[in-house]
Design a protein around this motif. Structure first.
Motif, PDB file in Angstrom:
ATOM      1  N   LEU A   1      38.449  51.637  51.673  1.00 13.02           N
ATOM      2  CA  LEU A   1      38.260  51.069  50.335  1.00 13.02           C
ATOM      3  C   LEU A   1      38.922  49.698  50.213  1.00 13.02           C
ATOM      4  CD1 LEU A   1      38.428  54.156  47.940  1.00 13.02           C
ATOM      5  CD2 LEU A   1      36.585  53.331  49.399  1.00 13.02           C
ATOM      6  N   GLN A   2      40.076  49.528  50.873  1.00 15.41           N
ATOM      7  CA  GLN A   2      40.733  48.218  50.820  1.00 15.41           C
ATOM      8  C   GLN A   2      39.830  47.148  51.438  1.00 15.41           C
ATOM      9  OE1 GLN A   2      43.949  47.814  49.329  1.00 15.41           O
ATOM     10  NE2 GLN A   2      43.056  45.763  49.277  1.00 15.41           N
ATOM     11  N   ARG A   3      39.178  47.515  52.518  1.00 12.77           N
ATOM     12  CA  ARG A   3      38.253  46.585  53.163  1.00 12.77           C
ATOM     13  C   ARG A   3      37.136  46.190  52.201  1.00 12.77           C
ATOM     14  NH1 ARG A   3      34.559  48.708  56.975  1.00 12.77           N
ATOM     15  NH2 ARG A   3      35.963  50.469  57.284  1.00 12.77           N
ATOM     16  N   TRP A   4      36.601  47.156  51.468  1.00 15.34           N
ATOM     17  CA  TRP A   4      35.511  46.869  50.535  1.00 15.34           C
ATOM     18  C   TRP A   4      36.004  46.041  49.337  1.00 15.34           C
ATOM     19  CZ3 TRP A   4      33.147  52.534  50.519  1.00 15.34           C
ATOM     20  CH2 TRP A   4      32.591  52.781  51.784  1.00 15.34           C
ATOM     21  N   VAL A   5      37.231  46.341  48.912  1.00 10.12           N
ATOM     22  CA  VAL A   5      37.798  45.561  47.804  1.00 10.12           C
ATOM     23  C   VAL A   5      38.070  44.131  48.269  1.00 10.12           C
ATOM     24  CG1 VAL A   5      39.822  45.308  46.299  1.00 10.12           C
ATOM     25  CG2 VAL A   5      38.738  47.568  46.574  1.00 10.12           C
ATOM     26  N   ASP A   6      38.652  43.989  49.444  1.00 12.10           N
ATOM     27  CA  ASP A   6      38.975  42.654  49.964  1.00 12.10           C
ATOM     28  C   ASP A   6      37.708  41.806  50.129  1.00 12.10           C
ATOM     29  OD1 ASP A   6      41.621  43.309  50.036  1.00 12.10           O
ATOM     30  OD2 ASP A   6      41.706  43.663  52.199  1.00 12.10           O
ATOM     31  N   ALA A   7      36.610  42.455  50.474  1.00 14.65           N
ATOM     32  CA  ALA A   7      35.359  41.711  50.664  1.00 14.65           C
ATOM     33  C   ALA A   7      34.683  41.389  49.332  1.00 14.65           C
ATOM     34  CB  ALA A   7      34.396  42.511  51.541  1.00 14.65           C
ATOM     35  N   GLY A   8      35.258  41.887  48.240  1.00 11.17           N
ATOM     36  CA  GLY A   8      34.660  41.642  46.931  1.00 11.17           C
ATOM     37  C   GLY A   8      33.500  42.570  46.607  1.00 11.17           C
TER      38      GLY A   8
ATOM     39  N   TRP B   1      33.649  46.022  46.174  1.00 13.41           N
ATOM     40  CA  TRP B   1      34.068  47.004  45.180  1.00 13.41           C
ATOM     41  C   TRP B   1      35.217  46.368  44.386  1.00 13.41           C
ATOM     42  CZ3 TRP B   1      34.690  52.922  46.157  1.00 13.41           C
ATOM     43  CH2 TRP B   1      33.512  53.452  46.702  1.00 13.41           C
ATOM     44  N   SER B   2      35.364  46.779  43.126  1.00 10.93           N
ATOM     45  CA  SER B   2      36.547  46.353  42.391  1.00 10.93           C
ATOM     46  C   SER B   2      37.687  47.323  42.692  1.00 10.93           C
ATOM     47  CB  SER B   2      36.269  46.339  40.881  1.00 10.93           C
ATOM     48  OG  SER B   2      36.245  47.654  40.373  1.00 10.93           O
ATOM     49  N   GLU B   3      38.909  46.849  42.540  1.00 13.42           N
ATOM     50  CA  GLU B   3      40.052  47.709  42.808  1.00 13.42           C
ATOM     51  C   GLU B   3      40.077  48.887  41.838  1.00 13.42           C
ATOM     52  OE1 GLU B   3      43.831  46.004  44.250  1.00 13.42           O
ATOM     53  OE2 GLU B   3      44.683  46.910  42.446  1.00 13.42           O
ATOM     54  N   ASP B   4      39.732  48.630  40.579  1.00 12.37           N
ATOM     55  CA  ASP B   4      39.696  49.722  39.594  1.00 12.37           C
ATOM     56  C   ASP B   4      38.723  50.815  40.020  1.00 12.37           C
ATOM     57  OD1 ASP B   4      41.513  48.427  38.059  1.00 12.37           O
ATOM     58  OD2 ASP B   4      40.125  47.852  36.455  1.00 12.37           O
ATOM     59  N   ASP B   5      37.562  50.398  40.479  1.00 12.95           N
ATOM     60  CA  ASP B   5      36.581  51.389  40.932  1.00 12.95           C
ATOM     61  C   ASP B   5      37.107  52.172  42.127  1.00 12.95           C
ATOM     62  OD1 ASP B   5      34.505  51.053  39.088  1.00 12.95           O
ATOM     63  OD2 ASP B   5      33.655  49.363  40.185  1.00 12.95           O
TER      64      ASP B   5
END
Lengths: 368, 368, 368
Positions: free
Chosen positions: A331-338, A340-344
């Motif tokens: 999930l961090q990878r997806w958040v870092d790539a923009g 996913w949002s961190e909240d999601d």
């Protein structure tokens, strides 16, 4: 919320016994190999060694020495409480005398524990205590009701005993009695208690549907009693459709290597859920990929967490540690790539970790 | 070149209807969940929200509000033109009255659009307008010729109606007439128009072979009408071999989770092509892995791009956006590692994005 | 230790012939495509071009020109020795007159080479040289003993000739004689020498079990003679269980896309081993993912290295180069993340590269 788990070992074990408990093989381990030389073995040395006071990657022999010197009670206490699981749903149907029962599990971890009842074990217990073929159907339904008074779910191991390629319809009562008669006669003549008749196995499943609790099904990877290709959850499709009107939830457990197929079923059928439990522990560092693959087709409200640990509390701990690490990395990878949002990301983790199980099993209040 | 796509929605839809259009499930969505909580839902909020003037990851309710206030025509215009697709090959056989036809698709996107004809829909239309069993085979061939005068390809949904485990040989005319008779009689007695007889479905496929246009086959993942394990493209192997002398191209669509199997068929059979269309939209950020896996065994001249979008123009947009992002990430990684040259990467992207489709469907000139 | 490989080409080949040797397709290559536009083609240009004195990613035509100007002997010498393989286990049963034999392979590479005997080739050779149906079973056993005097293993291609969905039990002698009679009669009447009768194929397998050497089985991906879904190694489960008492090792070769399934069998059955040989060469840069997936359920003592190269020495070189690069990338990532120790990573590489094969095939002494 570990929604499918078994008890931790009661007693100390030698390294050779321990090694038989960290594989799904039931064969003797050849002298030229160690089960520690596997992903799960490496994961134990990486994750559990520090919990026992050793450096990461401590050698297997060193690990077993520390384990023996701490003793099983202390090892259980450290690993079970360290797992950070607030509520264990404990399935009690397999070799129950060697492991902690749900109450003991809760005590050792300092957390809540509830029970999940194995459908086949209920049948075997009434055969052991004596029953006639003719009364078998009613006796089974009654025994299941009694056994599940305080249970939160039931579990089927038809995957092990037959496979998912069974006739999906509810079997006729006369067929159930006939099958019970064969089983009882064979048992009376020294045959096995273990029930393998597909008519009976289907009858138990349908009795589970009638009982109305969520039904856990062992799916995919497991010990060599099963034929893995006959445990592909897609083979359940006709039965899943047949029981849809009953509004009973189906929990597909583990599913490896058919977790993508399970995700498909979870998307298209409202009453289908799944996890990748056992597939996380046994793939170790590769579980990160399995977790990512489990997050493809499924709505996030249909995925759960479990360890399927049985025996060594290392498996209870690892199921949680690997899941946390893998989910964080993915999930961090997806958040870092923009993407996913961190909240999601946080919201999805909470759904999978506790909220989905709380809702499905009608458990009170999320984290304890 | 989106070589397999359907029309965009004509009318405004509520959030509850919209959610039923971003899943392959045809079941009612339970009150405790939102289809936005899925990879495709997150991808809509991440990719389409900015096209509608919102920040990335805007909440679902906010997104639906902006969508309603812009209106479907403007939403279609923005998303269809924003997809950057120069040519849509539009399959028209499913719920055609709710969506734009090929001409309208071209107008809304400001680009070219061509038609792909569904083999089963042609049969259902002649049954609706009246036909005898005896004349059915000739009437079908004639109707297919008429329907495909300007078409660039045909499409089969035998995956939905039966599965790929069909008898591969061309059915005898007498068997086709007999099957048509049963269908017509049942339909006359209030039965469904929907054709599900395997003899007829095979007859349509073989008529498609005779017609000579590329044949698209729904493969793998789709709605719960299908049995996913019976849509494994490997089951088509005997039929693929039988039709090899006809030199008709077979386009396996979507293929998830059997895209590795599809890549094998594309390598060993000169007339087999595939894409991972639907599997890209519905796996969202995970589509990067699916795209990488689609680039294993296949020669790069055998892979195509499609969105398989139907309905919400978000799916038309996402199919393209996710494919661009995924391909960029995967190929850039390979170029950065020194394993592919940048020139090769660009060349392969052009093959998959436009050149392969242009060649197979005999379309003029690449990007319009 | 390349535990499953074939000979390198003896003679120079044109680009058009070369392209037919870097695909599992046996069909003519259409004019509109080049087999160089594939993962294996890109990998040849990336990895082998420098060995031939060209820059990385040299164009295919340039590559073929350099190849022709160096000549096959020099190309073989460079690529075979450059592969860094200390010991080739060479399977000799396929188109042996076009390629180097084991002795020549050893000479060209400057390393050791041993022989693996194809079970079906032994049968075909005795039919060619004349045998009666009645004497066939004994003659086969004798011929196999003779052919394997110096061999280190045997190989079955029942995957190609039938599939793994065979009746697992040892066939009765009378059934073998009957099947041999049919084959011999057909052959006498101009039928093919190629043996495809499932009774005979099973008989060879069981003769291989009796012979006691490790049995290699082609598994999964291969040329279009096979039905890929019938080469899923899980279909072998009943046979694997039946032969367990014989203590003969089963080597599942390649396994793509069923390498996760192979890993399961390697975990639960002590006598099952596997590799991802052919799946590495043909997935090029994506082989890194395949290698990671091969390291899931299997104990590390059950995984081996092979190239399955046949013909162009590029495949012998690539098998090794891609495996080294992929393993390095995967294990370095795990070490960098703190999940594996560096010592463990090196130890596991040595097990897979040489130690496991040395033990199973009873070869002297690791690296030569």
């Amino acid at each position: 919320m570990d929604h499918h788990v078994h008890g931790a070992l009661k007693d100390d074990v030698s390294q050779s016994v321990f090694e038989t408990l960290i594989t799904e093989s039931d064969r003797a381990i050849p002298a030229w190999m160690s089960q520690f030389d596997s992903q799960v073995g490496f994961a134990i040395r990486r994750w559990c060694a520090p919990v026992l006071g050793l450096p990461r990657h401590a050698a297997a022999a060193e690990y077993m020495k520390a384990r023996a010197s701490l003793g099983t009670d202390e090892v259980n206490r450290r690993l079970l409480s360290g797992a950070g699981v607030g509520h264990f749903l404990v399935e009690t149907g397999y070799r129950g005398d060697e492991i902690l029962n749900p109450e003991q599990m809760g005590q050792s971890a300092g957390q809540r524990a509830s029970e999940v009842v194995r459908l086949e074990a209920v049948a075997e217990s009434i055969v052991e205590s004596g029953v006639t073929a003719k009364s078998f159907p009613e006796r089974y339904v009654q025994a299941l009701a009694n056994a599940t008074t305080h249970a939160v779910g039931v579990k089927s191991i038809i995957a092990y005993r037959w496979g998912f390629d069974f006739e999906p319809a509810r079997p006729a009562k006369v067929a159930v009695i006939e099958a019970a008669r064969n089983w009882l006669e064979a048992f009376a003549n020294g045959g096995p208690l273990k029930v393998e008749d597909p008519v009976l196995l289907r009858f138990f499943l349908w009795a589970g549907v009638d009982r109305g609790l969520p039904i856990q099904l062992h799916t995919g990877y497991g010990d060599p009693d099963l034929r893995l290709d006959r445990c592909n959850p897609l083979l359940l499709t006709p039965w899943i459709k047949l029981i849809e009107p009953a509004s009973v939830d189906i929990m597909l457990l583990h599913c490896y290597p058919y977790h993508r197929e399970a995700g498909y079923l979870a998307q298209v059928f409202p009453h289908v859920y799944f996890d990748v439990g056992l597939g996380v522990n046994y793939t170790g560092v590769q579980s990160e990929q399995i977790l990512a693959e489990s997050l493809e087709l499924t709505p996030f409200s249909k995925l759960l967490f479990s360890s399927d640990a049985w025996g060594p509390a290392e498996l209870h701990y690892l199921g949680s540690a690997l899941w946390r690490q893998g989910m964080t990395n993915v999930l961090q990878r997806w958040v870092d790539a923009g993407d996913w949002s961190e909240d999601d990301a946080i919201r999805v983790v909470n759904m999978i970790a506790t909220e989905n199980a709380t809702r499905v099993y009608k458990l009170a209040g999320g984290r304890s």
